[in-house]
Design an enzyme around this catalytic site. Structure first.
Site, PDB file in Angstrom:
ATOM      1  N   GLN A 427       0.861  -1.171   0.000  1.00 54.58           N
ATOM      2  CA  GLN A 427       0.000   0.000   0.000  1.00 54.58           C
ATOM      3  C   GLN A 427       0.903   1.229   0.000  1.00 54.58           C
ATOM      4  OE1 GLN A 427      -2.878  -0.651   3.006  1.00 54.58           O
ATOM      5  NE2 GLN A 427      -4.361   0.719   2.112  1.00 54.58           N
ATOM      6  N   GLY A 428       0.541   2.229  -0.745  1.00 57.45           N
ATOM      7  CA  GLY A 428       1.377   3.420  -0.759  1.00 57.45           C
ATOM      8  C   GLY A 428       0.668   4.581  -1.396  1.00 57.45           C
ATOM      9  N   GLY A 429       1.438   5.636  -1.668  1.00 58.49           N
ATOM     10  CA  GLY A 429       0.847   6.857  -2.197  1.00 58.49           C
ATOM     11  C   GLY A 429       0.226   6.641  -3.554  1.00 58.49           C
ATOM     12  N   GLY A 431      -1.148   3.847  -4.709  1.00 63.67           N
ATOM     13  CA  GLY A 431      -2.333   3.000  -4.704  1.00 63.67           C
ATOM     14  C   GLY A 431      -2.121   1.755  -3.865  1.00 63.67           C
ATOM     15  N   VAL A 433      -1.699  -2.591  -3.803  1.00 59.29           N
ATOM     16  CA  VAL A 433      -1.381  -3.793  -4.574  1.00 59.29           C
ATOM     17  C   VAL A 433      -2.079  -4.983  -3.925  1.00 59.29           C
ATOM     18  CG1 VAL A 433       0.425  -5.332  -5.365  1.00 59.29           C
ATOM     19  CG2 VAL A 433       0.818  -2.880  -5.317  1.00 59.29           C
ATOM     20  N   LYS A 447      -2.177  -4.019  -9.325  1.00 58.11           N
ATOM     21  CA  LYS A 447      -1.900  -2.672  -8.830  1.00 58.11           C
ATOM     22  C   LYS A 447      -3.097  -1.790  -9.185  1.00 58.11           C
ATOM     23  CE  LYS A 447       1.872   0.613  -9.463  1.00 58.11           C
ATOM     24  NZ  LYS A 447       3.187   0.670 -10.113  1.00 58.11           N
ATOM     25  N   ASP A 544      13.233   6.194 -11.542  1.00 62.72           N
ATOM     26  CA  ASP A 544      12.987   5.997 -10.118  1.00 62.72           C
ATOM     27  C   ASP A 544      13.724   4.740  -9.654  1.00 62.72           C
ATOM     28  OD1 ASP A 544      12.091   6.679  -7.666  1.00 62.72           O
ATOM     29  OD2 ASP A 544      10.021   5.985  -7.969  1.00 62.72           O
TER      30      ASP A 544
END
Ligand SMILES: *[C@@H]1O[C@H](CO)[C@@H](O)[C@H](O)[C@H]1NC(C)=O
Ligand SMILES: *[C@@H]1O[C@H](CO)[C@@H](O)[C@H](O)[C@H]1NC(C)=O
Length: 736
Positions: A427-429, A431, A433, A447, A544
Site C-alpha cells: 500500500q502506498g501513495g 495506490g 497492490v 496494482k 525511479d
C-alpha cells in the site's frame, strides 16, 4: 301516609313494567291500544276497533261488547243487532246475517215472513267475492237491492222444482236453489222474497222459500235444506272494512288522522269498499294501526320463511343466510346454498395482488437490465477514458512478444475476492497492490490506483506501454491490465520475496545477504538498466531507480519494477526537459538543478543503490548528524578520507577487499556530480559482470562453493512492491 302511597305507585309501575317486558319477551305483539280490551267472548278486537271511544279509531269502529245479556259476551256492530264473530287486520270481519223466509199454508196464505236489511256505513261494505245471494225453494224468486256508492242497485234469481227428485245435492243452479253474485261497494242490502203460486203445486214437500246473503263456503245445498233451513236463523257474511272514505294520498295529507301510525307500515287501497287500509311492510308483522305495531318477523325462527342451508341471521325486515368461512354462495337451501371454496371477492383480490406482484417483478427486472446496460456503458467509457484503444493499437503495432492481456473487471474481482482487505500485499501513495489468483491458479499482483487522478492514470498507461516493450528476465513481467474500472488496474507476475530495500535494511535478512549475492543482484539490476538505456528500439529512462523498486524472487534474483515514471527516450535526443521526479536520496543533483533528464540520472540513482548494498545504510537518514544524512555525500566524503572499510556492512567486510574496493570506486564514479563524468550503464554492467566472472573462476579453482541462496527459507514473510510506499523507510529496517 303519602310516602306509603308513593311506594305503592312505584311497586305498581315495576309490576306493569315487568309484565310488559314479559309480554315482549314472549313476542306477542299487542293488537289493541294499551289498556284496552283486546277481545270479547273469544273474538279478538284489534285497533282501529275498540269497545270504547278511546279504544277505537272512530265511531264506526266503536263496537259493543254485550256481557249483560250474553254469557259468554257477544260483540255487535255499533248500534245494531248484527253480531261479529271475527275481525281480521287484513280488512275483513265476519258477521251473522239473518236468513229471510216466506211461508204459506195449504190455502195459499202467507203464514210467516221476514225481509232482513243489512245497513252498514261507508267504512263497512259487503264483500262481493266471498258472499253470494242464495235462494232456496221450489216456487220461489227474490231480490237483493239497496245502495252502492250513492245510487241504487238490484239483483236476484229464481228457484223452481216440480218434484222432490228434481233437486240435486251440491247443485245450486235453479232447481230448488239459485245463487247470484252481488256488485262491489254495497253498503245497504234489503232482501225480498216472492212466490209465483204460493207453493200450491209443491206444497206436499215445500211450503217455504229462503233467501240469504252469506259466505259462499258456509252453505252447500242439500235437498233437505228445502225444509230444514226454516230452523236456521243466521248465516255468516264477510264484510270489508277500511278507514274513512278518501285515498291514501289524501289521508297522508292530514297526518293527525292518518291511521297507519306504525313506523314500518304502508297504506293501500282496498279492492272493495271506500277509504284506505294499512299493512305492515314485508318482513314485519303486527298491527299497522298502532304506534310501533309492526314488528320485525324473525324469519330464522320459521324454516318456511327462511330456507338457509347453514346459518340464518335475522335483520330488520329481512334475514340473511350466512355461509361459514371457506364457503361462498347465497346460503339458501332453495338457492345456490353454501359452496366450498373461495369467494369471487377472494379470487378478485388474489388476482389483483398477483397482478401487482407481476408488475413489480417486471419493473425490478427492467431496472436490473437498465443497470446492467449502464454498467456496461460505464465500463466502455472507462476503457475509452483510460486509453484502452490507444493501448490496444500500441500493442498491435509493437507486436510485443509477451502479449499482454486485457483483463475484464469481473475476472479481477473474482481473482481478488472482490478486492478484499486480506488480499492487500502492499500500500502506498500511488495506490494499493492486491494479491490475486487467476482461474489457472496463477498468482498475480494487481496494482490499483487509489483515486481517480488523471495524472496517475497517465502514469499507469505509461508503465503499461513501457513494460509491454521490455522483455527481460530481471524485469517484473506485466501480464496485462484492466481498463473497465474508473482507475485502470495493472496485472503483474507475483514476486513474493520482498524488495531489495527490505533485505538490506532488515538486520536478520541482511545477515543472509552475502557479498556474492549482493554482487549478483547489482549486476542483474545494472543489466536491466543497461538494457533499458540501449537494448531496445527506443531507449527508456527508469527515473525511479532505488532499492525499494528492485524486487527479489525466491531465488533472490532481482526484478526491477515500477516503471510509472519512466520515459521513452527518442534516439535522436540525448536529453529531455521534464518536471523533476524521483525519490530523494536517489535523485541526480544535476537533474535536480537543470531539469534536464538524461540516462545518466539512472546511473546516479544506481550508484546510490550500490552504496546501499556496500554499507547497509539507508539513502536518507534523518536521525543521523547533518554530514551523514545523505548517503551519497557521506559515502563520497568517506572515500575521500579513505575510511571506507569503517562503514561497510558486516557481510561485505567478509568479501574480497579488492572486489569491494572496485565496486566502491564504481559507485563513486556513478555518483559524480557531472553526468558527463559518470559511466554509461553498459559500462557499469560490464564492470560488475567482469567481477562476477572473476569470482566464479576463483571459486571454481578454490572448489569452495558459497551457497548463494542462503536466505531461501525467509520467503513468504513479506511481499514486494514497497516501491509504492511514499516514504522509503521500511517498517522493518530500523535506522542505524
Ligand atoms: C242443509 O242440509 C244439510 C243436510 O241435512 C245440513 O247438514 C245443513 O246444515 C243444511 N244447511 C244449513 C245452512 O242449515
Ligand atoms: C311450514 O309449512 C308447512 C307446509 O306448508 C307446514 O306444514 C308447517 O306447519 C309450516 N311450519 C311452520 C313453522 O309454520
Amino acid at each position: 301516609m303519602k310516602k306509603a302511597l308513593n311506594l305503592q305507585t312505584h311497586v305498581f309501575i315495576i309490576v306493569v313494567l315487568a309484565s310488559t317486558s314479559s309480554i315482549s319477551a314472549t313476542l306477542i305483539p299487542p293488537i289493541s291500544k294499551p289498556g284496552c280490551a283486546d277481545s270479547c267472548g273469544g273474538v279478538s278486537i284489534p285497533f282501529p276497533f275498540g269497545t270504547s271511544k278511546e279504544c277505537s279509531h272512530s265511531e264506526v269502529f266503536f263496537l259493543t261488547c254485550n256481557s249483560t245479556h250474553f254469557n259468554p259476551p257477544k260483540l255487535f256492530l255499533p248500534g245494531s243487532a248484527i253480531e261479529i264473530t271475527d275481525i281480521s287486520l287484513d280488512g275483513q270481519l265476519r258477521i251473522l246475517n239473518f236468513v229471510a223466509h216466506d211461508c204459506y199454508n195449504l190455502s195459499g196464505a202467507r203464514i210467516s215472513y221476514s225481509d232482513p236489511t243489512v245497513f252498514l256505513s261507508t267504512s263497512l261494505t259487503i264483500n262481493n267475492t266471498a258472499n253470494k245471494f242464495t235462494i232456496v225453494g221450489c216456487d220461489t224468486y227474490g231480490f237483493v237491492y239497496g245502495r252502492r256508492l250513492d245510487r241504487d242497485y238490484q239483483t236476484g234469481c229464481t228457484a223452481m222444482c216440480y218434484g222432490e227428485d228434481d233437486v240435486e245435492k251440491g247443485s245450486c243452479s235453479g232447481l230448488g236453489c239459485c245463487q247470484t253474485s252481488i256488485p262491489k261497494q254495497v253498503w245497504k242490502a234489503v232482501i225480498e222474497l216472492k212466490s209465483y203460486g204460493n207453493y200450491s203445486k209443491v206444497f206436499d214437500f215445500n211450503n217455504c222459500g229462503y233467501a240469504f246473503l252469506a259466505e259462499e263456503g258456509a252453505f252447500s245445498f242439500s235437498p233437505e235444506n228445502i225444509t230444514n233451513l226454516r230452523n236456521v236463523e243466521k248465516l255468516p257474511m264477510v264484510v270489508d272494512w277500511a278507514i274513512g272514505n278518501g285515498s291514501c294520498e289524501a289521508a297522508k295529507m292530514n297526518s293527525s288522522s292518518y291511521a297507519c301510525t306504525s313506523l314500518d307500515s304502508d297504506c293501500y287501497k282496498p279492492n272493495n269498499g271506500y277509504g284506505y287500509r294499512c299493512s305492515c311492510r314485508s318482513g314485519y308483522q303486527g298491527n299497522p294501526y298502532l304506534d310501533a305495531g309492526c314488528q320485525d318477523i324473525d324469519e330464522c325462527e320459521d324454516p318456511n320463511l327462511s330456507k338457509c342451508e347453514k346459518r340464518c341471521v335475522n335483520t330488520q325486515g329481512s334475514f340473511e343466510c350466512v355461509c361459514p368461512k371457506g364457503y361462498h354462495g347465497d346460503g339458501r337451501s332453495d338457492g345456490q346454498g353454501c359452496i366450498r371454496g373461495e369467494s369471487l371477492l377472494f379470487k378478485l383480490v388474489a388476482g389483483i395482488s398477483l397482478g401487482i406482484i407481476v408488475v413489480l417483478l417486471s419493473t425490478w427486472w427492467i431496472y436490473l437490465v437498465i443497470q446492467k446496460r449502464r454498467l456496461t456503458k460505464m465500463r466502455q467509457q472507462f476503457f475509452h477514458q483510460n486509453g484502452g484503444q490507444m493501448l490496444q493499437q500500441q500493442l498491435k503495432r509493437e507486436g510485443s512478444p509477451q502479449t499482454a492481456t486485457i483483463f475484464s473487471e469481473s475476472e479481477l474481482i473474482k481473482a481478488t475476492n472482490n478486492f478484499h482487505r486480506s488480499m492487500i500485499v502492499g500500500q502506498g501513495g500511488y495506490g494499493v497492490v492486491y494479491k490475486g489468483v487467476l482461474p489457472n491458479n496463477c498468482l498475480v499482483a494487481i496494482k490499483k490506483s487509489k483515486e481517480f487522478d488523471p495524472n496517475q492514470i497517465q502514469q499507469f498507461a505509461n508503465e503499461f506501454i513501457v513494460l509491454s516493450q521490455i522483455n527481460h528476465r530481471n524485469v517484473v513481467r506485466l501480464l496485462g491490465c484492466c481498463l473497465e474500472t474508473q482507475v485502470p488496474l495493472l496485472v503483474y507476475e507475483f514476486i513474493n520475496n520482498g524488495t531489495l530495500f527490505e533485505h538490506i535494511h532488515n538486520k536478520p535478512k541482511a545477515r543472509r545477504l552475502s557479498w556474492d549475492t549482493r554482487l549478483r543482484i547489482a549486476a542483474e539490476a545494472a543489466g536491466v538498466l543497461s538494457h533499458l538505456h540501449s537494448g531496445v528500439s527506443t531507449p527508456i529512462i527508469h527515473r525511479d531507480v532505488k532499492s525499494a523498486n528492485i524486487l527479489l524472487d525466491h531465488t533472490l534474483s532481482a526484478k526491477v519494477s515500477d516503471f510509472g515514471a519512466s520515459r521513452l527516450f527518442p534516439m535522436d535526443q540525448t536529453q529531455v526537459n521534464t518536471l523533476v521526479q524521483g525519490t530523494f536520496g536517489y535523485l541526480d543533483p544535476e537533474y535536480m538543478l537543470t531539469s534536464q533528464l538524461t540516462e545518466k540520472s539512472d546511473v546516479y540513482s544506481f550508484g546510490v543503490v550500490l552504496v546501499e548494498l556496500l554499507t547497509g545504510i539507508k539513502a536518507l537518514c534523518y536521525d543521523k548528524p547533518e554530514e551523514e544524512r545523505c548517503l551519497a555525500n557521506f559515502f563520497l566524503s568517506v572515500m575521500k578520507q579513505d575510511s571506507l572499510f569503517q562503514i561497510l556492512d558486516e557481510n561485505v567486510e567478509r568479501g574480497e577487499r579488492e572486489e569491494v574496493m572496485r565496486v566502491a570506486i564504481l559507485a563513486r564514479n556513478c555518483l559524480k556530480v557531472r553526468g558527463d563524468e559518470r559511466p554509461f550503464m553498459r559500462e557499469v554492467e560490464m564492470e560488475l559482470e567482469g567481477l562476477r566472472l572473476l569470482r566464479t573462476q576463483l571459486h571454481r579453482s578454490n572448489s569452495s562453493q558459497i551457497t548463494e541462496f542462503d536466505s531461501f527459507e525467509d520467503t513468504n514473510t513479506s511481499f514486494g512492491f514497497d516501491s509504492l510506499k511514499d516514504q522509503v523507510v521500511s517498517p522493518m529496517g530500523g535506522g542505524r
